[in-house]
Design a protein around this motif. Structure first.
Motif, PDB file in Angstrom:
ATOM      1  N   ASN A  58       0.822  -1.215   0.000  1.00  0.00           N
ATOM      2  CA  ASN A  58       0.000   0.000   0.000  1.00  0.00           C
ATOM      3  C   ASN A  58       0.856   1.265   0.000  1.00  0.00           C
ATOM      4  O   ASN A  58       0.557   2.232  -0.705  1.00  0.00           O
ATOM      5  CB  ASN A  58      -0.934   0.020   1.221  1.00  0.00           C
ATOM      6  CG  ASN A  58      -2.055  -0.985   1.053  1.00  0.00           C
ATOM      7  OD1 ASN A  58      -2.320  -1.443  -0.061  1.00  0.00           O
ATOM      8  ND2 ASN A  58      -2.692  -1.345   2.149  1.00  0.00           N
ATOM      9  N   VAL A  59       1.934   1.260   0.800  1.00  0.00           N
ATOM     10  CA  VAL A  59       2.825   2.426   0.848  1.00  0.00           C
ATOM     11  C   VAL A  59       3.443   2.653  -0.530  1.00  0.00           C
ATOM     12  O   VAL A  59       3.518   3.774  -1.039  1.00  0.00           O
ATOM     13  CB  VAL A  59       3.929   2.220   1.920  1.00  0.00           C
ATOM     14  CG1 VAL A  59       5.013   3.277   1.807  1.00  0.00           C
ATOM     15  CG2 VAL A  59       3.327   2.234   3.306  1.00  0.00           C
ATOM     16  N   LEU A  60       3.870   1.553  -1.161  1.00  0.00           N
ATOM     17  CA  LEU A  60       4.531   1.657  -2.465  1.00  0.00           C
ATOM     18  C   LEU A  60       3.557   2.128  -3.549  1.00  0.00           C
ATOM     19  O   LEU A  60       3.873   3.020  -4.332  1.00  0.00           O
ATOM     20  CB  LEU A  60       5.139   0.295  -2.856  1.00  0.00           C
ATOM     21  CG  LEU A  60       6.141   0.361  -4.003  1.00  0.00           C
ATOM     22  CD1 LEU A  60       7.487   0.919  -3.519  1.00  0.00           C
ATOM     23  CD2 LEU A  60       6.353  -0.999  -4.660  1.00  0.00           C
ATOM     24  N   THR A  61       2.378   1.536  -3.587  1.00  0.00           N
ATOM     25  CA  THR A  61       1.443   1.888  -4.665  1.00  0.00           C
ATOM     26  C   THR A  61       0.896   3.312  -4.475  1.00  0.00           C
ATOM     27  O   THR A  61       0.645   4.001  -5.457  1.00  0.00           O
ATOM     28  CB  THR A  61       0.272   0.889  -4.772  1.00  0.00           C
ATOM     29  OG1 THR A  61      -0.255   0.642  -3.494  1.00  0.00           O
ATOM     30  CG2 THR A  61       0.695  -0.400  -5.390  1.00  0.00           C
TER      31      THR A  61
ATOM     32  N   ALA B 158       7.013  -6.021  -5.124  1.00  0.00           N
ATOM     33  CA  ALA B 158       6.385  -4.773  -4.685  1.00  0.00           C
ATOM     34  C   ALA B 158       5.821  -4.854  -3.272  1.00  0.00           C
ATOM     35  O   ALA B 158       5.300  -3.861  -2.749  1.00  0.00           O
ATOM     36  CB  ALA B 158       5.264  -4.395  -5.653  1.00  0.00           C
ATOM     37  N   SER B 159       5.921  -6.021  -2.640  1.00  0.00           N
ATOM     38  CA  SER B 159       5.282  -6.156  -1.322  1.00  0.00           C
ATOM     39  C   SER B 159       6.236  -6.666  -0.251  1.00  0.00           C
ATOM     40  O   SER B 159       5.814  -6.994   0.848  1.00  0.00           O
ATOM     41  CB  SER B 159       4.095  -7.124  -1.428  1.00  0.00           C
ATOM     42  OG  SER B 159       4.535  -8.401  -1.848  1.00  0.00           O
ATOM     43  N   GLU B 160       7.541  -6.753  -0.570  1.00  0.00           N
ATOM     44  CA  GLU B 160       8.462  -7.362   0.384  1.00  0.00           C
ATOM     45  C   GLU B 160       8.771  -6.457   1.559  1.00  0.00           C
ATOM     46  O   GLU B 160       9.136  -5.292   1.397  1.00  0.00           O
ATOM     47  CB  GLU B 160       9.773  -7.736  -0.325  1.00  0.00           C
ATOM     48  CG  GLU B 160       9.744  -9.181  -0.774  1.00  0.00           C
ATOM     49  CD  GLU B 160      10.893  -9.532  -1.671  1.00  0.00           C
ATOM     50  OE1 GLU B 160      10.939 -10.685  -2.112  1.00  0.00           O
ATOM     51  OE2 GLU B 160      11.735  -8.676  -1.951  1.00  0.00           O
ATOM     52  N   ALA B 161       8.657  -7.029   2.730  1.00  0.00           N
ATOM     53  CA  ALA B 161       8.992  -6.307   3.952  1.00  0.00           C
ATOM     54  C   ALA B 161      10.476  -5.968   3.934  1.00  0.00           C
ATOM     55  O   ALA B 161      11.289  -6.714   3.392  1.00  0.00           O
ATOM     56  CB  ALA B 161       8.669  -7.168   5.163  1.00  0.00           C
TER      57      ALA B 161
ATOM     58  N   THR C 231      11.807   2.322   7.621  1.00  0.00           N
ATOM     59  CA  THR C 231      10.716   2.508   8.581  1.00  0.00           C
ATOM     60  C   THR C 231       9.400   1.951   8.037  1.00  0.00           C
ATOM     61  O   THR C 231       8.423   1.840   8.775  1.00  0.00           O
ATOM     62  CB  THR C 231      10.499   4.005   8.850  1.00  0.00           C
ATOM     63  OG1 THR C 231      10.229   4.635   7.592  1.00  0.00           O
ATOM     64  CG2 THR C 231      11.714   4.635   9.490  1.00  0.00           C
ATOM     65  N   ALA C 232       9.373   1.632   6.736  1.00  0.00           N
ATOM     66  CA  ALA C 232       8.174   1.134   6.046  1.00  0.00           C
ATOM     67  C   ALA C 232       7.076   2.183   5.978  1.00  0.00           C
ATOM     68  O   ALA C 232       5.944   1.885   5.643  1.00  0.00           O
ATOM     69  CB  ALA C 232       7.640  -0.157   6.680  1.00  0.00           C
ATOM     70  N   ALA C 233       7.423   3.433   6.325  1.00  0.00           N
ATOM     71  CA  ALA C 233       6.394   4.474   6.381  1.00  0.00           C
ATOM     72  C   ALA C 233       6.328   5.308   5.109  1.00  0.00           C
ATOM     73  O   ALA C 233       5.326   5.947   4.837  1.00  0.00           O
ATOM     74  CB  ALA C 233       6.659   5.391   7.572  1.00  0.00           C
TER      75      ALA C 233
END
Ligand SMILES: [Fe+2]
Ligand SMILES: [Fe+2]
Length: 305
Positions: free
Chosen positions: A49-52, A253-256, A290-292
């Motif tokens: 979601n952050v990436l898209t 596109a979804s890797e932690a 931070t994944a933010a």
């Protein structure tokens, strides 16, 4: 005029919908166990979601999604992935192709990738160059000076095998398409899920007809080949009859973001016709530790003329 193309891949959309008992057979059983034992910690919806969100904010002219949208091919996964595609953009703005996880088990298209059909077909301008063959691939989409040639290397395989194959029919049509698009002087971008060059992946995971594909790309010419499957950023140069081409893989596109796994990322290509050739710049944008948020992790001029 600059054309911007965003490339993302290996969505591995989660969370996985609840599986009905009758849907858990064959390779899916192992895949289901694997997902709940660990893969769900690697491929995270919040990261995606952050990436898209960042990608949509960049407003690229077009978006290419090179496969592995789902995980074990449950019917509900395909419906959720169709909703995700719709969120990403309209079928005219987004092109998708399948990966090996989208062909996890043999499925009637009505229950599988058929849900994504509007995103997996040519446009009128592309159809004028290559009428899509009965199998649906390759299909061509043309946007001004830019042509996308979309392949499917997705085939059902045995457990523990993630290989792909194009087959002779697709390869023959690809040759025709590249020849015709080259004659028109267009910037040709090939989309394929598996890494296309021999030696990029081993027997279990690789493209079975990579050697034959490489010969076609060299003989007919191509400017850019975009792929996924390896969940890693890789750049290879390929000398073709039309000059040097780049073969580029993008992380999932979804890797932690965790240790040795590359962070979720997409690449944006800025392509422009310049005197006597093309200019093409790649801008990588990845999810931060931070994944933010997402940051520009790389900027590289691939070619200028
Ligand atoms: Fe994948
Ligand atoms: Fe894959």
């Amino acid at each position: 005029m600059v054309f911007t193309l965003a490339h993302l891949s290996d969505i591995h959309l989660g969370p996985m919908p609840r599986a009905r008992r009758r849907d858990l057979f064959g390779k899916r059983v192992l895949g289901y166990v694997n997902w709940h034992r660990g893969r769900k910690l690697v491929h995270r919806a919040d990261i995606l979601n952050v990436l898209t969100r960042d990608l949509i904010e960049q407003e690229p002219a077009h978006i290419a999604v090179t496969g592995d949208l789902v995980n074990i091919g449950l019917p509900d996964e395909f419906i959720l992935a169709a909703e995700w595609l719709h969120h990403l953009g309209s079928p005219g703005k987004v092109t998708a192709i399948p990966g090996n996880h989208d062909a996890y088990v043999r499925l009637h298209p009505d229950h599988g990738t058929g849900h994504w059909r509007p995103y997996m077909q040519s446009n009128d301008a592309g159809e004028a160059h290559l009428r899509t063959p009965p199998g649906g691939f390759p299909f061509v989409r043309r946007f001004g000076d830019i042509a996308l040639v979309a392949l499917s290397s997705a085939i059902p395989t045995m457990p523990f095998v993630a290989a792909g194959r194009l087959g002779s029919a697709q390869r023959a049509f690809l040759g025709l398409a590249l020849e015709e698009l080259g004659r028109q002087g267009l910037f040709r971008i090939v989309l394929i899920h598996h890494p296309p060059l021999p030696g990029q992946a081993g027997w279990r995971r690789g493209l079975r007809d990579a050697k034959a594909l490489k010969d076609i790309l060299k003989d007919k010419g191509v400017e850019l080949v975009l792929h996924g499957h390896d969940h890693a950023q890789t750049v290879h140069e390929l000398e073709t009859v039309a000059g040097p081409a780049f073969v580029i893989g993008v992380p999932s596109a979804s890797e932690a973001v965790a240790g040795r796994i590359p962070a979720a990322r997409y690449n944006e290509y800025r392509i422009e016709r310049v005197d006597g050739g093309w200019s093409c710049e790649m801008v990588g944008r990845a999810v931060a530790d931070t994944a933010a948020h997402v940051w520009e992790c790389e900027r590289r001029v691939l070619r200028h003329r």
